[in-house]
Motif scaffolding. Sequence first.
Motif, short mmCIF file in Angstrom:
data_model
loop_
_atom_site.label_atom_id
_atom_site.label_comp_id
_atom_site.label_asym_id
_atom_site.label_seq_id
_atom_site.Cartn_x
_atom_site.Cartn_y
_atom_site.Cartn_z
N ILE A 119 0.85 -1.19 0.00
CA ILE A 119 0.00 0.00 0.00
C ILE A 119 0.89 1.24 0.00
O ILE A 119 2.12 1.14 -0.01
CB ILE A 119 -0.94 0.03 1.23
N TYR A 120 0.27 2.41 0.03
CA TYR A 120 1.00 3.67 0.09
C TYR A 120 0.74 4.36 1.44
O TYR A 120 -0.36 4.33 1.97
CB TYR A 120 0.59 4.60 -1.05
N TYR A 121 1.80 4.99 1.98
CA TYR A 121 1.70 5.82 3.16
C TYR A 121 1.89 7.28 2.73
O TYR A 121 2.68 7.57 1.82
CB TYR A 121 2.78 5.49 4.18
N THR A 122 1.20 8.19 3.40
CA THR A 122 1.43 9.62 3.21
C THR A 122 1.96 10.19 4.52
O THR A 122 1.21 10.32 5.49
CB THR A 122 0.14 10.36 2.82
N PRO A 123 3.26 10.50 4.60
CA PRO A 123 3.83 11.06 5.83
C PRO A 123 3.40 12.50 6.04
O PRO A 123 2.64 13.07 5.24
CB PRO A 123 5.34 10.94 5.59
N LYS A 124 3.88 13.09 7.09
CA LYS A 124 3.46 14.44 7.46
C LYS A 124 3.82 15.46 6.38
O LYS A 124 3.09 16.44 6.19
CB LYS A 124 4.11 14.84 8.79
N ASP A 125 4.93 15.23 5.64
CA ASP A 125 5.33 16.19 4.61
C ASP A 125 4.54 16.03 3.31
O ASP A 125 4.74 16.76 2.35
CB ASP A 125 6.83 16.11 4.33
N GLY A 126 3.63 15.03 3.25
CA GLY A 126 2.76 14.86 2.10
C GLY A 126 3.36 14.11 0.93
O GLY A 126 2.69 13.91 -0.08
N ILE A 127 4.62 13.68 1.02
CA ILE A 127 5.27 12.95 -0.08
C ILE A 127 5.04 11.46 0.11
O ILE A 127 5.72 10.80 0.88
CB ILE A 127 6.77 13.27 -0.14
N ARG A 128 4.05 10.91 -0.58
CA ARG A 128 3.65 9.52 -0.38
C ARG A 128 4.72 8.55 -0.86
O ARG A 128 5.49 8.86 -1.77
CB ARG A 128 2.31 9.25 -1.09
N PHE A 129 4.76 7.36 -0.27
CA PHE A 129 5.72 6.34 -0.69
C PHE A 129 5.12 4.95 -0.47
O PHE A 129 4.27 4.77 0.40
CB PHE A 129 7.05 6.50 0.08
#
Length: 274
Positions: free
Chosen positions: A229-239
């Motif tokens: 799946i994809y995560y979206t960290p606090k800085d908004g740059i998904r990985f």
Amino acid sequence: MLVADELGTMVLVNPFLLEQFGYAEKELLGQQIEKLIPERYHLRHVKHVSYYNQHPKKRPMGLGLDLYGIRKDKTEFPVEVSLGNYQTDQGKYVIAFLSDISKRKVAENALQQLNEELEQKVEDRTITLKNTVKQLAALIAETEVKDAELNRVNIFLKNIWDHAEAIILVTDKEGIIKMMNPAAERLLKYKEAELMNRKTPSIFLDNDHLAFSSFIEKVYAGQPIEREIYYTPKDGIRFPVSQTFTSMRNARGEIEGYLIISMDISRRKRQRMI
């Protein structure tokens, strides 16, 4: 998973590794790592061990190369290896996480033969740490461990927690985050104080239809859920991550919380697209 000293001698191996390679623990402890590697790669691997001990860092092993393990019955299978390191009063140690990628290799070959003209990404199906998780849970629950053994286990667990290149989260049965390791802070860009006892993992799940509650519903059967799946960290740059979601149960079989282990597979996906 295995732990080796700076000479490449195995000092700890987990049950899943023993099952994958077909050995008993006593057959591997005290042996060189090369015992698990095809003979044609021994010389190259010894040089890699020497270089890594001189320049230790957390990283995948053998980027761009095909890596193989060899079982006790002499059959070979493709693997991926992620390395970490730590040091104690007894010396330097390397932690290696090995994943059997046989299924992914079969999928890649099939896609290459049948869909050469299509722009498809090869699915990465990483065998995760689910068996290691079971082993650690059993060790934590053990009440009659000798003092020396308990101390060794605690050191081992702490080094995995501090140095593993994977996001590790522990929640209560309601899904509220209770523990997060340093890699989780670094990759998700959140401080402990922002998430601990305050939020559920839904805060970084990058899909409106992928609610954290859906994982809880599916894990009641007692089996871990493995998904890419994809995560979206606090800085908004998904990985992208390879995530394993499993329940933690007490001696009565009641769910007391959940364990999430996620590995960042951004680099691997970029390489597959080249």
